[in-house]
Design a protein around this motif. Sequence first.
Motif, PDB file in Angstrom:
ATOM      1  N   MET A   1     -69.227 -13.407 -32.545  1.00  0.00           N
ATOM      2  CA  MET A   1     -70.079 -12.704 -31.573  1.00  0.00           C
ATOM      3  C   MET A   1     -69.719 -13.173 -30.167  1.00  0.00           C
ATOM      4  SD  MET A   1     -74.240 -12.601 -31.257  1.00  0.00           S
ATOM      5  CE  MET A   1     -74.392 -11.713 -32.798  1.00  0.00           C
ATOM      6  N   ALA A   2     -69.609 -12.222 -29.235  1.00  0.00           N
ATOM      7  CA  ALA A   2     -69.245 -12.552 -27.861  1.00  0.00           C
ATOM      8  C   ALA A   2     -70.364 -13.335 -27.182  1.00  0.00           C
ATOM      9  CB  ALA A   2     -68.969 -11.276 -27.091  1.00  0.00           C
ATOM     10  N   SER A   3     -69.974 -14.206 -26.279  1.00  0.00           N
ATOM     11  CA  SER A   3     -70.960 -14.970 -25.523  1.00  0.00           C
ATOM     12  C   SER A   3     -71.684 -14.027 -24.564  1.00  0.00           C
ATOM     13  CB  SER A   3     -70.271 -16.077 -24.731  1.00  0.00           C
ATOM     14  OG  SER A   3     -69.468 -15.510 -23.700  1.00  0.00           O
ATOM     15  N   PRO A   4     -72.893 -14.421 -24.085  1.00  0.00           N
ATOM     16  CA  PRO A   4     -73.616 -13.562 -23.136  1.00  0.00           C
ATOM     17  C   PRO A   4     -72.795 -13.244 -21.881  1.00  0.00           C
ATOM     18  CG  PRO A   4     -75.086 -15.224 -24.022  1.00  0.00           C
ATOM     19  CD  PRO A   4     -73.709 -15.567 -24.516  1.00  0.00           C
ATOM     20  N   ARG A   5     -72.035 -14.232 -21.376  1.00  0.00           N
ATOM     21  CA  ARG A   5     -71.241 -13.963 -20.184  1.00  0.00           C
ATOM     22  C   ARG A   5     -70.145 -12.950 -20.482  1.00  0.00           C
ATOM     23  NH1 ARG A   5     -66.968 -14.530 -17.228  1.00  0.00           N
ATOM     24  NH2 ARG A   5     -67.092 -15.090 -15.005  1.00  0.00           N
ATOM     25  N   THR A   6     -69.522 -13.073 -21.641  1.00  0.00           N
ATOM     26  CA  THR A   6     -68.485 -12.109 -22.027  1.00  0.00           C
ATOM     27  C   THR A   6     -69.086 -10.721 -22.198  1.00  0.00           C
ATOM     28  OG1 THR A   6     -67.202 -13.840 -23.126  1.00  0.00           O
ATOM     29  CG2 THR A   6     -66.727 -11.555 -23.735  1.00  0.00           C
ATOM     30  N   SER A   7     -70.247 -10.670 -22.812  1.00  0.00           N
ATOM     31  CA  SER A   7     -70.933  -9.375 -22.973  1.00  0.00           C
ATOM     32  C   SER A   7     -71.226  -8.752 -21.620  1.00  0.00           C
ATOM     33  CB  SER A   7     -72.237  -9.573 -23.750  1.00  0.00           C
ATOM     34  OG  SER A   7     -71.990 -10.054 -25.049  1.00  0.00           O
ATOM     35  N   LEU A   8     -71.659  -9.593 -20.674  1.00  0.00           N
ATOM     36  CA  LEU A   8     -71.953  -9.087 -19.339  1.00  0.00           C
ATOM     37  C   LEU A   8     -70.685  -8.570 -18.665  1.00  0.00           C
ATOM     38  CD1 LEU A   8     -74.474  -8.880 -17.530  1.00  0.00           C
ATOM     39  CD2 LEU A   8     -73.712 -10.976 -16.398  1.00  0.00           C
ATOM     40  N   ALA A   9     -69.583  -9.292 -18.841  1.00  0.00           N
ATOM     41  CA  ALA A   9     -68.314  -8.854 -18.257  1.00  0.00           C
ATOM     42  C   ALA A   9     -67.856  -7.529 -18.859  1.00  0.00           C
ATOM     43  CB  ALA A   9     -67.250  -9.930 -18.464  1.00  0.00           C
ATOM     44  N   LEU A  10     -68.016  -7.372 -20.167  1.00  0.00           N
ATOM     45  CA  LEU A  10     -67.624  -6.123 -20.825  1.00  0.00           C
ATOM     46  C   LEU A  10     -68.498  -4.960 -20.358  1.00  0.00           C
ATOM     47  CD1 LEU A  10     -66.991  -7.434 -24.459  1.00  0.00           C
ATOM     48  CD2 LEU A  10     -65.271  -6.667 -22.796  1.00  0.00           C
ATOM     49  N   LEU A  11     -69.784  -5.216 -20.213  1.00  0.00           N
ATOM     50  CA  LEU A  11     -70.681  -4.176 -19.718  1.00  0.00           C
ATOM     51  C   LEU A  11     -70.349  -3.814 -18.268  1.00  0.00           C
ATOM     52  CD1 LEU A  11     -74.017  -5.481 -21.273  1.00  0.00           C
ATOM     53  CD2 LEU A  11     -72.840  -3.345 -21.869  1.00  0.00           C
ATOM     54  N   GLY A  12     -69.979  -4.813 -17.488  1.00  0.00           N
ATOM     55  CA  GLY A  12     -69.551  -4.542 -16.115  1.00  0.00           C
ATOM     56  C   GLY A  12     -68.294  -3.698 -16.064  1.00  0.00           C
ATOM     57  N   ALA A  13     -67.360  -3.984 -16.962  1.00  0.00           N
ATOM     58  CA  ALA A  13     -66.131  -3.192 -17.025  1.00  0.00           C
ATOM     59  C   ALA A  13     -66.439  -1.751 -17.431  1.00  0.00           C
ATOM     60  CB  ALA A  13     -65.162  -3.823 -18.017  1.00  0.00           C
ATOM     61  N   ALA A  14     -67.381  -1.588 -18.363  1.00  0.00           N
ATOM     62  CA  ALA A  14     -67.771  -0.244 -18.795  1.00  0.00           C
ATOM     63  C   ALA A  14     -68.446   0.509 -17.656  1.00  0.00           C
ATOM     64  CB  ALA A  14     -68.702  -0.331 -19.994  1.00  0.00           C
ATOM     65  N   LEU A  15     -69.305  -0.180 -16.907  1.00  0.00           N
ATOM     66  CA  LEU A  15     -69.974   0.457 -15.777  1.00  0.00           C
ATOM     67  C   LEU A  15     -68.956   0.883 -14.717  1.00  0.00           C
ATOM     68  CD1 LEU A  15     -72.669   1.211 -14.452  1.00  0.00           C
ATOM     69  CD2 LEU A  15     -72.725  -1.080 -13.450  1.00  0.00           C
ATOM     70  N   THR A  16     -67.952   0.056 -14.492  1.00  0.00           N
ATOM     71  CA  THR A  16     -66.900   0.395 -13.537  1.00  0.00           C
ATOM     72  C   THR A  16     -66.118   1.621 -13.997  1.00  0.00           C
ATOM     73  OG1 THR A  16     -66.669  -1.935 -12.914  1.00  0.00           O
ATOM     74  CG2 THR A  16     -64.844  -0.463 -12.359  1.00  0.00           C
ATOM     75  N   ALA A  17     -65.738   1.634 -15.268  1.00  0.00           N
ATOM     76  CA  ALA A  17     -64.983   2.768 -15.803  1.00  0.00           C
ATOM     77  C   ALA A  17     -65.788   4.059 -15.715  1.00  0.00           C
ATOM     78  CB  ALA A  17     -64.582   2.481 -17.253  1.00  0.00           C
ATOM     79  N   LEU A  18     -67.073   3.984 -16.018  1.00  0.00           N
ATOM     80  CA  LEU A  18     -67.919   5.170 -15.958  1.00  0.00           C
ATOM     81  C   LEU A  18     -68.092   5.655 -14.524  1.00  0.00           C
ATOM     82  CD1 LEU A  18     -70.592   4.034 -18.558  1.00  0.00           C
ATOM     83  CD2 LEU A  18     -69.122   6.050 -18.786  1.00  0.00           C
ATOM     84  N   THR A  19     -68.237   4.730 -13.588  1.00  0.00           N
ATOM     85  CA  THR A  19     -68.395   5.108 -12.178  1.00  0.00           C
ATOM     86  C   THR A  19     -67.141   5.789 -11.661  1.00  0.00           C
ATOM     87  OG1 THR A  19     -69.922   3.250 -11.823  1.00  0.00           O
ATOM     88  CG2 THR A  19     -68.915   4.244  -9.873  1.00  0.00           C
ATOM     89  N   LEU A  20     -65.984   5.191 -11.933  1.00  0.00           N
ATOM     90  CA  LEU A  20     -64.720   5.789 -11.488  1.00  0.00           C
ATOM     91  C   LEU A  20     -64.450   7.103 -12.215  1.00  0.00           C
ATOM     92  CD1 LEU A  20     -62.507   2.574 -11.244  1.00  0.00           C
ATOM     93  CD2 LEU A  20     -63.745   3.759  -9.418  1.00  0.00           C
TER      94      LEU A  20
END
Length: 438
Positions: free
Chosen positions: A1-20
């Motif tokens: 299971m990914a750490s909370p910080r890794t999960s946050l980074a992945l969610l941030g990457a997803a938010l960036t991809a969706l915005t762009l």
Amino acid sequence: MASPRTSLALLGAALTALTLGALTLHVPGADTVGSPLRANLFVGVLAVSVGVYLLAVRVALRHDLPASATRLVLALAVLLRLALLLQPPFLSSDIYRYVWDGQVQAAGINPYLYVPADPALAPLRDPDVFPLINRADYARTIYPPAAQAFFAIVGRMSAGVTGMKAAMLLCEGVAVLCLLALLARAGQPRVRILIYAWNPLVLWSFALDGHVDALAVGLLALALLARARHRDGLAGAILAGAVLVKFLPVVVAPAFIRGGRLWRPALAGLTVIVALYAPYLSAGAGVLGFLPAYGAEEGFDTGQGFWLLAGLSHLVTLPAAAARIYALAVAAGFAALSLWVATRKASKDEPGEVVLCRDAGLLAALATAAANPHYAWYYAWLALPACVAPNPAVIWLSAAPVLFYVDPFNERFVWPGLVFGPALILALRALLRRRRAL
């Protein structure tokens, strides 16, 4: 299971991809997204980004994250804002009026005197701004004096839309710094700045379209910080400035006078209001601009502009006085709530900053929901107090109105119900939990 910080980074990457990805749906040169199909796809992408954002909020609230997570949140927030800053506004044309009002004042003319299409202003017309001003031929400016002063200042430094957008992002920067200070004073993790900084509605409203609400948000954040530091007069003065950017922030005033702190912030606020209106009084009653006619345009006079009344109108024929009855009921309920907020004693176990922001968030959310404007950006300011006093219903209301960028049914109940219905459920759920805890 990914750490909370890794999960946050992945969610941030997803938010960036969706915005762009959402940006790629815009047809260059179109004053909106483009075709109805593109607009619907665009809002669909934004809705998914809200889901990603809510997951990120959950991670930030439920886990103990390292300081590097806060740096990640802030870095990504800056990156997303820069990406949207460089794009032309296409979800709203309001910013062209801001630039125009600034140029009118630079020419020494009171912006409340003329509609943009008036022949008296013909020498100021330019091909980049004037043709894109909404309501140019019948509406005087609607923006209050503090907003006008800001437009005038920015207009002396930049006559373009990008300059005005950049100024709004600087106001956001002030808000973020104040929120970080409030979080530190309250003993809360600074990573909770994510609740504001990653909010998709905040991003699109301010970084892309440059709405003046960003100035109100910056001033409100300063006022909250001043009040938390027991600078009551200063807090009242700054709050008055926020009110004269966008009138709606006046609803949080009871949170500022809780505990009997009334005369000093009231006197300071009144002084600021008089000082800001004074330079524009040559317009007489016109200093209110388009505001008196705006309510009729939004359907508030008939009641069709209110979500609850729009729903009831599907079931029964509403009386002619329905809008007045609704307004009186809301005013009475809000007055009672305001009195309770202003006079109740806070728990000694809660930091004052949390109580202040919780009260402000409650007042702001209820007032905004009661008025239920159909423009999405009117709800973005709710993310501000939710950072320090997270509330599921308030956080939902601060982000979910991205759905309002389209109106597939051309009516004011069914589609808005996708926003107000869940908000009501979340609010009732929180109320029931609170009662059980008591």
